[in-house]
Design a protein around this motif. Structure first.
Motif, PDB file in Angstrom:
ATOM      1  N   PHE A   1       3.536   3.658 -12.559  1.00  0.00           N
ATOM      2  CA  PHE A   1       3.050   3.817 -11.662  1.00  0.00           C
ATOM      3  C   PHE A   1       3.668   4.051  -9.181  1.00  0.00           C
ATOM      4  CE2 PHE A   1       1.080  -0.514 -13.828  1.00  0.00           C
ATOM      5  CZ  PHE A   1      -0.016  -0.061 -13.658  1.00  0.00           C
ATOM      6  N   GLY A   2       4.110   4.959 -10.504  1.00  0.00           N
ATOM      7  CA  GLY A   2       4.967   5.414  -9.340  1.00  0.00           C
ATOM      8  C   GLY A   2       4.103   6.513  -8.209  1.00  0.00           C
ATOM      9  N   GLY A   3       4.041   6.263  -7.014  1.00  0.00           N
ATOM     10  CA  GLY A   3       3.602   6.235  -6.120  1.00  0.00           C
ATOM     11  C   GLY A   3       2.130   6.591  -5.828  1.00  0.00           C
ATOM     12  N   GLN A   4       1.856   5.561  -5.898  1.00  0.00           N
ATOM     13  CA  GLN A   4       0.272   4.588  -6.640  1.00  0.00           C
ATOM     14  C   GLN A   4      -0.047   3.149  -5.435  1.00  0.00           C
ATOM     15  OE1 GLN A   4      -1.455   4.883 -10.482  1.00  0.00           O
ATOM     16  NE2 GLN A   4      -0.031   5.896 -11.092  1.00  0.00           N
ATOM     17  N   ILE A   5       1.120   2.344  -5.372  1.00  0.00           N
ATOM     18  CA  ILE A   5       1.092   1.123  -5.167  1.00  0.00           C
ATOM     19  C   ILE A   5       0.824   1.624  -3.553  1.00  0.00           C
ATOM     20  CG2 ILE A   5       1.989  -0.721  -4.514  1.00  0.00           C
ATOM     21  CD1 ILE A   5       1.484  -0.267  -7.377  1.00  0.00           C
ATOM     22  N   LYS A   6      -0.403   0.545  -2.876  1.00  0.00           N
ATOM     23  CA  LYS A   6      -0.192   0.973  -1.208  1.00  0.00           C
ATOM     24  C   LYS A   6      -0.186   0.482  -0.258  1.00  0.00           C
ATOM     25  CE  LYS A   6      -3.068   2.827   1.706  1.00  0.00           C
ATOM     26  NZ  LYS A   6      -4.356   3.517   1.873  1.00  0.00           N
ATOM     27  N   LEU A   7       0.306  -0.937  -0.964  1.00  0.00           N
ATOM     28  CA  LEU A   7       0.841  -2.086  -0.188  1.00  0.00           C
ATOM     29  C   LEU A   7       2.166  -2.999  -1.340  1.00  0.00           C
ATOM     30  CD1 LEU A   7       1.271  -3.971   2.626  1.00  0.00           C
ATOM     31  CD2 LEU A   7      -0.466  -5.618   1.611  1.00  0.00           C
TER      32      LEU A   7
ATOM     33  N   ASP B   1      14.944  -0.375  -3.187  1.00  0.00           N
ATOM     34  CA  ASP B   1      15.312   0.938  -3.127  1.00  0.00           C
ATOM     35  C   ASP B   1      14.275   1.358  -5.052  1.00  0.00           C
ATOM     36  OD1 ASP B   1      17.050   2.052  -1.615  1.00  0.00           O
ATOM     37  OD2 ASP B   1      19.069   1.239  -2.988  1.00  0.00           O
ATOM     38  N   GLU B   2      14.155   0.598  -5.337  1.00  0.00           N
ATOM     39  CA  GLU B   2      13.556   0.868  -7.001  1.00  0.00           C
ATOM     40  C   GLU B   2      12.265   0.160  -6.173  1.00  0.00           C
ATOM     41  OE1 GLU B   2      14.264   1.753 -10.273  1.00  0.00           O
ATOM     42  OE2 GLU B   2      16.439   2.200  -8.745  1.00  0.00           O
ATOM     43  N   ALA B   3      11.314  -0.422  -5.211  1.00  0.00           N
ATOM     44  CA  ALA B   3      10.116  -0.356  -4.621  1.00  0.00           C
ATOM     45  C   ALA B   3       9.793   0.664  -4.432  1.00  0.00           C
ATOM     46  CB  ALA B   3      10.249  -1.169  -4.470  1.00  0.00           C
ATOM     47  N   LYS B   4      10.800   1.277  -3.813  1.00  0.00           N
ATOM     48  CA  LYS B   4      10.238   1.799  -2.649  1.00  0.00           C
ATOM     49  C   LYS B   4       9.118   3.710  -3.092  1.00  0.00           C
ATOM     50  CE  LYS B   4      14.868   4.576  -1.523  1.00  0.00           C
ATOM     51  NZ  LYS B   4      15.089   4.503  -0.564  1.00  0.00           N
ATOM     52  N   LYS B   5       9.751   3.775  -4.742  1.00  0.00           N
ATOM     53  CA  LYS B   5       9.416   4.902  -5.539  1.00  0.00           C
ATOM     54  C   LYS B   5       8.145   4.369  -6.198  1.00  0.00           C
ATOM     55  CE  LYS B   5      13.674   5.455  -6.898  1.00  0.00           C
ATOM     56  NZ  LYS B   5      15.113   4.967  -7.833  1.00  0.00           N
ATOM     57  N   LEU B   6       7.372   3.416  -5.738  1.00  0.00           N
ATOM     58  CA  LEU B   6       5.616   2.898  -6.120  1.00  0.00           C
ATOM     59  C   LEU B   6       4.663   3.404  -5.197  1.00  0.00           C
ATOM     60  CD1 LEU B   6       7.256  -0.156  -7.891  1.00  0.00           C
ATOM     61  CD2 LEU B   6       6.261   1.945  -9.209  1.00  0.00           C
ATOM     62  N   LEU B   7       5.600   3.014  -4.420  1.00  0.00           N
ATOM     63  CA  LEU B   7       4.637   3.655  -3.501  1.00  0.00           C
ATOM     64  C   LEU B   7       4.275   4.550  -2.786  1.00  0.00           C
ATOM     65  CD1 LEU B   7       6.874   2.635   0.231  1.00  0.00           C
ATOM     66  CD2 LEU B   7       4.645   1.003  -0.106  1.00  0.00           C
ATOM     67  N   ALA B   8       2.766   4.967  -2.278  1.00  0.00           N
ATOM     68  CA  ALA B   8       1.707   6.065  -2.140  1.00  0.00           C
ATOM     69  C   ALA B   8       2.641   6.581  -0.713  1.00  0.00           C
ATOM     70  CB  ALA B   8      -0.010   5.849  -2.307  1.00  0.00           C
ATOM     71  N   LYS B   9       1.494   7.763  -0.470  1.00  0.00           N
ATOM     72  CA  LYS B   9       2.156   8.467  -0.020  1.00  0.00           C
ATOM     73  C   LYS B   9       2.401   7.897   1.681  1.00  0.00           C
ATOM     74  CE  LYS B   9       2.274  13.515  -1.463  1.00  0.00           C
ATOM     75  NZ  LYS B   9       1.416  14.418  -1.653  1.00  0.00           N
ATOM     76  N   ASP B  10       1.071   7.076   1.886  1.00  0.00           N
ATOM     77  CA  ASP B  10       0.352   6.501   2.724  1.00  0.00           C
ATOM     78  C   ASP B  10       0.956   4.763   2.978  1.00  0.00           C
ATOM     79  OD1 ASP B  10      -1.425   6.186   1.065  1.00  0.00           O
ATOM     80  OD2 ASP B  10      -2.790   6.376   2.628  1.00  0.00           O
TER      81      ASP B  10
ATOM     82  N   PRO C   1     -10.556  -1.408  -0.609  1.00  0.00           N
ATOM     83  CA  PRO C   1     -11.094  -2.219  -2.218  1.00  0.00           C
ATOM     84  C   PRO C   1     -10.602  -1.054  -3.197  1.00  0.00           C
ATOM     85  CG  PRO C   1     -12.629  -2.073  -1.029  1.00  0.00           C
ATOM     86  CD  PRO C   1     -11.587  -1.430   0.012  1.00  0.00           C
ATOM     87  N   GLY C   2     -10.380  -1.603  -3.726  1.00  0.00           N
ATOM     88  CA  GLY C   2      -9.473  -0.835  -5.889  1.00  0.00           C
ATOM     89  C   GLY C   2      -8.174  -0.523  -5.605  1.00  0.00           C
ATOM     90  N   GLU C   3      -7.786  -0.223  -4.725  1.00  0.00           N
ATOM     91  CA  GLU C   3      -6.405   0.641  -4.227  1.00  0.00           C
ATOM     92  C   GLU C   3      -5.567  -0.844  -4.893  1.00  0.00           C
ATOM     93  OE1 GLU C   3      -6.657   3.595  -0.803  1.00  0.00           O
ATOM     94  OE2 GLU C   3      -6.381   1.351  -0.252  1.00  0.00           O
ATOM     95  N   ARG C   4      -4.228  -0.332  -5.081  1.00  0.00           N
ATOM     96  CA  ARG C   4      -2.944  -1.699  -5.406  1.00  0.00           C
ATOM     97  C   ARG C   4      -2.002  -1.851  -4.801  1.00  0.00           C
ATOM     98  NH1 ARG C   4      -2.508  -2.535 -11.139  1.00  0.00           N
ATOM     99  NH2 ARG C   4      -3.684  -0.561 -11.700  1.00  0.00           N
ATOM    100  N   VAL C   5      -1.697  -3.169  -4.988  1.00  0.00           N
ATOM    101  CA  VAL C   5      -0.959  -3.722  -4.351  1.00  0.00           C
ATOM    102  C   VAL C   5      -0.130  -4.725  -4.913  1.00  0.00           C
ATOM    103  CG1 VAL C   5      -0.643  -5.817  -2.652  1.00  0.00           C
ATOM    104  CG2 VAL C   5      -2.681  -5.155  -2.865  1.00  0.00           C
ATOM    105  N   LEU C   6       1.672  -4.611  -4.723  1.00  0.00           N
ATOM    106  CA  LEU C   6       2.154  -5.202  -5.094  1.00  0.00           C
ATOM    107  C   LEU C   6       3.697  -6.335  -4.930  1.00  0.00           C
ATOM    108  CD1 LEU C   6       4.271  -4.995  -7.862  1.00  0.00           C
ATOM    109  CD2 LEU C   6       5.574  -3.579  -7.039  1.00  0.00           C
ATOM    110  N   ASP C   7       3.829  -7.685  -5.466  1.00  0.00           N
ATOM    111  CA  ASP C   7       4.738  -8.005  -4.973  1.00  0.00           C
ATOM    112  C   ASP C   7       5.695  -8.641  -6.455  1.00  0.00           C
ATOM    113  OD1 ASP C   7       5.834 -10.263  -3.984  1.00  0.00           O
ATOM    114  OD2 ASP C   7       3.879 -11.918  -3.452  1.00  0.00           O
TER     115      ASP C   7
END
Length: 506
Positions: A50-56, A90-99, A336-342
């Protein structure tokens, strides 16, 4: 460190849906996901998929208050706690989408220190520190506190240095449009700043209040930012204000060519006696049916916090976040449809809200209540849970999620250390480490015998710390690369699911 954070075997995968639950051996990449295990190690594995795919990314970490009321360590030293947070971010930020953004809810105990640390990290940039009122100031939880702690904050960071905080979009209404301007005569034509305007003296016009309607006008006092950031305000300041004193108070000006309300002109009047601010009137703008306003950096969530215990159909005393708070954040930062991580998933509020709002979600939780509390809550959501935001978003149930676990190896021994109540239990753990060859490589078993009496002279907490440091942390969980090693006994089912999840990326 590379081996510690390498991808791990994912075991005991089960899909939960309304029809029931069943073991699975494949992962299609588009499903909601709940992982049991150490969040640092799980995050490292997730970035392959999921690298670069998490919106929030929303997290509610231990606040480090010194009150160990959440069944995990809430009594770190500050430096240890900050290191704990940094390693995971440091690990989580690698999962964030560009925005994408990360939102961290925290209390005053460590909030300022955390923000300073986050500001020093590369790859994320401060967007907003939002203050949240979580209890009414007159409501006291315990009388022995030095003061009544009712505020928390949400620190918001983005991967994009140019990220702009979204605006609050609302439908325009006619509620504030309640005036009509009525004139007598043709007005006196004058030139102001190169524009021919009509001037109506007091007595030649009147302002009439009417029922709100789309054809009426709204009144604006020309002050503050309106004087500089609004075209009507700027016209008044540049052309009418300099000559206002040459006219009587409440002189009306009809200025053509201003505004997007379809009238083709705008009304202004000079200040009334004793006032210094002029006024203009506008009709409902025609360029858009919505209004955008900035979010405030203070939000009052007292009422929804008061209802939190009834949400989700599960008990999670003192740790459950209200669904309305997560709805607020998810609505701002995702579609809607975007991915959230906790990755401090707790009772599963983030997943429950994301599910109801048609977002995809990933949760990570290490503690055993994941089975009795978290999974049960998410099953309730699928079954049509009616609490929290359900009525607001019309939730009636549906969907599914996948549960899996990081395949344990030494992690069970870590649990034995934490749960030990006497020295003999800790010595039994050391014996297992020696027997299985699971000591840290630099530790010799002979030295353990030599220092046995010194070990027994320590208090129990220090004994736990010593034994914990003996465990080879690189072997807490079974590495994906070792899935074919018969020593670890990885089942065909777990091997198939892990290979489906990582594929060639592993």
């Amino acid at each position: 460190v590379n081996k510690l954070l390498s991808p791990k075997v994912l075991a005991n995968a089960v899909r939960y849906q309304a029809q029931g639950d069943a073991p699975i051996s494949t992962f299609n990449g588009d499903e909601n996901l709940l992982i049991k295990g150490n969040n640092l190690i799980a995050l490292s594995g997730l970035k392959l998929r999921f690298g670069g795919q998490i919106k929030l990314i929303y997290i509610d970490p231990p606040y480090n208050t010194g009150d160990d009321s959440f069944s995990y360590n809430d009594r770190f030293s500050r430096s240890t706690w900050l290191t704990f947070m940094k390693n995971r971010i440091d690990e989580a930020k690698k999962l964030l989408a560009k925005d994408g953004v990360i939102a961290i809810q925290i209390s005053f105990h460590e909030g300022a220190y955390l923000q300073v640390m986050l500001d020093s990290l590369e790859g994320i940039h401060h967007v907003l520190s939002m203050h949240v009122l979580v209890r009414h100031p007159d409501r006291t939880l315990t009388s022995d506190k030095k003061f009544n702690d009712v505020m928390e904050m949400v620190l918001i960071y983005s991967r994009n240095p140019d990220f702009k905080m979204p605006k609050r979009v609302t439908d325009k209404t006619s509620d504030d449009y309640i005036y009509e301007i009525r004139t007598t005569g043709d007005g006196e034509e004058q030139n102001l700043g190169g524009t021919n305007v009509l001037v109506y003296r007091p007595g030649e016009w009147e302002m009439v209040k009417v029922a709100p309607n789309a054809k009426a006008l709204k009144s604006h006092s020309i002050r503050g930012s309106l004087r500089e950031k609004n075209s009507s305000g700027r016209f008044y300041v540049a052309n009418i204000e300099p000559v206002a004193k040459t006219y009587e108070p409440l002189t009306l000006f009809k200025v053509p060519g201003i505004g997007d309300d379809g009238l083709g002109f705008r009304w202004f009047h000079t200040p009334k006696e004793g006032n210094k601010n002029g006024t203009y009137f506008q009709g409902m703008p025609q360029s858009s049916k919505t209004t955008e306003k900035p979010y405030a950096n203070f939000q009052d969530f007292v009422q929804i916090y008061n209802r939190v215990n009834s949400e989700g159909g599960v008990e999670f005393r003192n740790g459950k976040k209200p669904e309305g708070l997560l709805e607020f954040l998810i609505d701002i930062f995702t579609a809607p449809g975007e991915r959230v991580l906790d990755y401090h998933f707790g009772s599963g509020t983030t997943g429950a809200v994301a599910h109801k709002m048609n977002r995809k979600w990933i949760g990570i939780e290490q503690l055993d209540y994941i089975e009795s509390t978290t999974i049960e809550r998410l099953k309730n959501v699928i079954g049509g849970d009616s609490t929290g935001i359900s009525s607001k978003c019309g939730w009636t149930g549906g969907g599914s999620f996948i549960y899996c676990e990081l395949a344990e190896h030494n992690e069970s021994l870590v649990s034995d250390v934490l749960e030990a109540s006497e020295s003999e239990q800790l010595l039994a753990v050391v014996g297992k480490l020696v027997q299985r060859g699971e000591l840290r490589p630099e530790v010799l078993s002979d030295s353990l015998v030599k220092h046995r009496d010194e070990f027994l002279s320590l208090d129990l907490d220090d004994q736990k710390r010593v034994v914990g440091e003996l465990i080879n942390k690189n072997r807490l969980y079974v590495a994906y690369a070792d899935r074919e090693d018969e020593t670890y006994g990885v089942s065909k089912h777990d091997k198939a699911f892990s290979e489906s999840f990582y594929g060639e990326r592993g």
